[in-house]
Scaffold this motif. Structure first.
Motif, PDB file in Angstrom:
ATOM      1  N   ARG A  51       0.929  -1.257   0.064  1.00 52.05           N
ATOM      2  CA  ARG A  51      -0.095  -0.066  -0.157  1.00 52.05           C
ATOM      3  C   ARG A  51       1.029   1.319  -0.048  1.00 52.05           C
ATOM      4  NH1 ARG A  51      -3.533  -2.580   4.882  1.00 52.05           N
ATOM      5  NH2 ARG A  51      -1.547  -2.309   5.757  1.00 52.05           N
ATOM      6  N   GLN A  68      -3.380   4.094   0.610  1.00 53.42           N
ATOM      7  CA  GLN A  68      -4.198   3.219  -0.162  1.00 53.42           C
ATOM      8  C   GLN A  68      -4.802   2.185   1.180  1.00 53.42           C
ATOM      9  OE1 GLN A  68      -1.357   1.578  -2.934  1.00 53.42           O
ATOM     10  NE2 GLN A  68      -2.626   2.431  -4.562  1.00 53.42           N
ATOM     11  N   TRP A  76      -8.730   4.901  -0.986  1.00 52.92           N
ATOM     12  CA  TRP A  76      -7.940   5.785  -0.274  1.00 52.92           C
ATOM     13  C   TRP A  76      -8.610   5.946   1.310  1.00 52.92           C
ATOM     14  CZ3 TRP A  76      -2.774   6.784  -1.550  1.00 52.92           C
ATOM     15  CH2 TRP A  76      -2.456   6.235  -2.886  1.00 52.92           C
TER      16      TRP A  76
END
Length: 338
Positions: free
Chosen positions: A118, A135, A141
Motif C-alpha cells: 500500500r 491506500q 484511499w
C-alpha cells in the motif's frame, strides 16, 4: 527533480527510469536486463502535471508515482499511478485529493510503500505540518490525516526492512521523524534531532532490519548520516549541493552503502563504506564526464545485484548510465548515453 529514487529495478530484473518533462512524467525501461532501452513514454496519457513528482517502490517491485495536477484556476490536486512492470504501461493517474480538501500546491510530495504493497503519500499541508493519505487494503484511499509539525520543508519517505513506513522532514529547528508502529496505521511522531539540514538534501535508506538511515547535508556543508535514537554522524564533506542517492549492496563480501552525488566540479562523485559503520570513514571518487548544471544522479542494483548509476540532464533529457566492473572495489565502466 524527482523526490525519491528515479532509477529502479523491476521485479523482472529490468531497469526503469522516471523522468520529469515539462508538464508530464516520462518512463523508459530496458528492453531486456542489461540490454538496449526503449524510447521515453508519457505516463497517464495527456494528463498535465505540475513539476516535482515523487516515486517510491514496494518489496513487490511495483513503482508508485505521485504528482500534483492543475484542477480549476488557482487550485491543484494530487494524483497517483502504479507501474507494475517496466515493459507494461503505468496505470492512468488517479486523483487522491488535497491535504486541505482544496487549494493550490502546498509542497513536494513523498511516497513510500508498506509491506502489504500500500502506498503512503505525504505532503506539507496548508498549516505547515504534514498531511498523509494511504491506500486501503481492499482498494480506495483513507481520508486525509494530519501528522503535525511546523513549517516543514523537504520530506523523505522510506520503508524499513520491517515493512513499516517512516517519514523524515526538514524543519527550521532540526529534522522531524514519524514512524509507523502498526500496519495500516499512519506513522506516529518519533524522536527527532536538532541538527538542521540544508534545503533539499534529505535522502533515506533502509540499512538494517532495525534501522533506516537518513542522509543529509548540515549547515556547514557536511554530509551526515542519522538514525533516530542516536546523534547524527558527519561522514564527509558533501560533494555538491543536492541530495545523495544511496543503495545498500555487497562489495567483495562486505555489506556496504554506496553514495552518489553530483559534485561541485560537475562530475558524479561516489563513496562507499561498511553499512551503519560511519566511523570507518568514506571518501569521494569522481567518475564520468562533466555534466551540465542541475544534473541529478540515482543509484540502484541491477539484475545481478551490482551497482548501476544513472545521471540525467533535466534541460536536455540526456540520460547516461554506468555499471560496476567485475573487479575489486567500486570501479565503474565508462558512462554510456541511453
Amino acid at each position: 527533480m524527482v523526490n525519491g529514487d528515479w532509477l529502479l529495478r523491476g521485479r523482472d530484473g529490468r531497469l526503469t527510469v522516471y523522468l520529469p518533462s515539462d508538464d508530464a512524467v516520462l518512463c523508459r525501461a530496458e528492453l531486456a536486463p542489461g540490454g538496449p532501452w526503449e524510447a521515453p513514454r508519457r505516463i497517464g496519457g495527456d494528463q498535465r502535471l505540475h513539476p516535482g513528482p515523487a516515486v517510491g517502490q514496494g518489496a513487490d517491485g511495483y513503482a508508485h508515482l505521485v504528482a500534483w495536477r492543475p484542477t480549476v484556476k488557482g487550485e491543484s490536486g494530487l494524483v497517483h499511478s502504479t507501474h507494475f512492470r517496466p515493459r507494461l504501461a503505468p496505470l492512468d493517474w488517479n486523483p487522491i485529493g488535497h491535504p486541505d480538501k482544496k487549494g493550490d500546491r502546498t509542497g513536494t510530495p513523498a511516497v513510500a510503500v508498506d509491506a502489504e504493497g500500500r502506498a503512503h503519500v505525504f505532503v506539507r499541508d496548508g498549516g505547515g505540518g504534514v498531511g498523509t493519505v494511504a491506500q486501503k487494503e481492499k482498494g480506495g484511499w483513507t481520508p486525509w490525516e494530519h501528522l503535525g509539525g511546523e513549517d516543514v520543508g523537504q520530506l523523505a519517505a522510506v520503508t524499513g526492512r520491517s515493512g513499516r513506513v517512516e517519514l523524515y522532514a526538514a524543519g527550521p529547528d532540526g529534522i522531524l521523524c514519524w514512524r509507523q508502529e502498526e500496519p495500516g496505521k499512519p506513522p506516529g511522531r518519533a524522536e527527532g534531532t536538532d541538527v538542521r539540514a540544508r534545503s533539499g538534501t534529505l535522502r533515506a535508506l533502509a540499512t538494517s532490519a532495525e534501522h533506516t538511515t537518513l542522509f543529509f547535508t548540515d549547515q556547514e556543508g557536511q554530509l551526515c548520516a542519522w538514525r533516530p535514537g542516536s546523534d547524527p554522524v558527519r561522514l564527509l564533506a558533501a560533494a555538491g549541493p543536492g541530495p545523495v542517492s544511496a543503495v545498500r549492496c555487497v562489495i567483495e563480501g562486505h555489506d556496504c552503502t554506496v553514495l552518489a552525488q553530483p559534485s561541485a566540479s560537475g562530475r558524479v562523485a561516489f563513496a562507499a563504506y561498511p553499512t551503519e559503520q560511519e566511523p570507518a570513514g568514506a571518501w569521494w571518487t569522481e567518475s564520468g564526464p562533466r555534466l551540465a548544471a542541475g544534473a541529478v544522479v540515482s543509484v540502484a542494483l541491477d539484475e545481478y545485484g551490482e551497482v548501476v548509476a544513472a545521471s540525467l540532464d533535466p534541460a536536455t533529457g540526456t540520460l547516461l548510465l554506468t555499471r560496476r566492473k567485475d573487479e575489486p572495489g567500486l570501479a565503474l565502466r565508462a558512462w554510456q548515453e541511453v
